[in-house]
Design an enzyme around this catalytic site. Sequence first.
Site, mmCIF file in Angstrom:
data_model
loop_
_atom_site.group_PDB
_atom_site.id
_atom_site.type_symbol
_atom_site.label_atom_id
_atom_site.label_comp_id
_atom_site.label_asym_id
_atom_site.label_seq_id
_atom_site.Cartn_x
_atom_site.Cartn_y
_atom_site.Cartn_z
ATOM 1 N N THR A 64 -2.461 -3.803 15.103
ATOM 2 C CA THR A 64 -3.363 -4.796 14.481
ATOM 3 C C THR A 64 -3.614 -4.427 13.018
ATOM 4 O OG1 THR A 64 -5.396 -3.569 14.916
ATOM 5 C CG2 THR A 64 -4.548 -4.915 16.734
ATOM 6 N N HIS A 66 -6.161 -3.348 11.726
ATOM 7 C CA HIS A 66 -7.246 -2.353 11.625
ATOM 8 C C HIS A 66 -6.935 -1.258 10.601
ATOM 9 C CE1 HIS A 66 -10.873 -0.577 13.268
ATOM 10 N NE2 HIS A 66 -10.267 0.590 13.346
#
Length: 156
Positions: free
Chosen positions: A87, A89
């Site tokens: 992701t 992130h």
Amino acid sequence: MKVIKSMVAAPKARIAVVVARFNHFISNSLLEGAIDTLERVGQVAKENITVVWVPGAYELPLTIKTLVETQKYDAVIALASVIRGATPHFEYVAGECSAGLSNVAMTSNIPVAFGVLTTDDLEQAIERAGTKAGNKGADSTLAALEMVNVIQAIKG
Ligand code: INI
């Protein structure tokens, strides 16, 4: 011509090392590299080295801001590894960490060395934490030691 070129020995320097617990195995190797360089190369006394553990790279800027505000340190070394996942992130953690650390150094006038690995995978992190691509903890510590002397030389 005046040239300022500094050594890395800084026996009187007071150094804080802030290290992220996330990816602990990598952080520990970065920390080992940093401490070894501080003692063996920088000749910094054990009692002048403070190690602070924090949860992750995202927590480094606030912690270091708090440390420099005490005016007890001549340089701070930030250690962590941010490893890309599936992701976005990674981008937020690495981006905020990097921008925050730069901001602390610029506003405090205290050198903050960037010993934060940002890698695509675990293997790249291992390579940079004491194996075939050196140890970023040691490299960033050399930069911190030199910067202590550079800043002192500039201030006269
Ligand atoms: N922290 C890291 O130091 N490295 C990482 O790779 C990482 N990833 O990928 O999530 C990470 N996340 C935790 C973050 O730094 C904070 O500790 C957490 O979000 C709590 O504020």
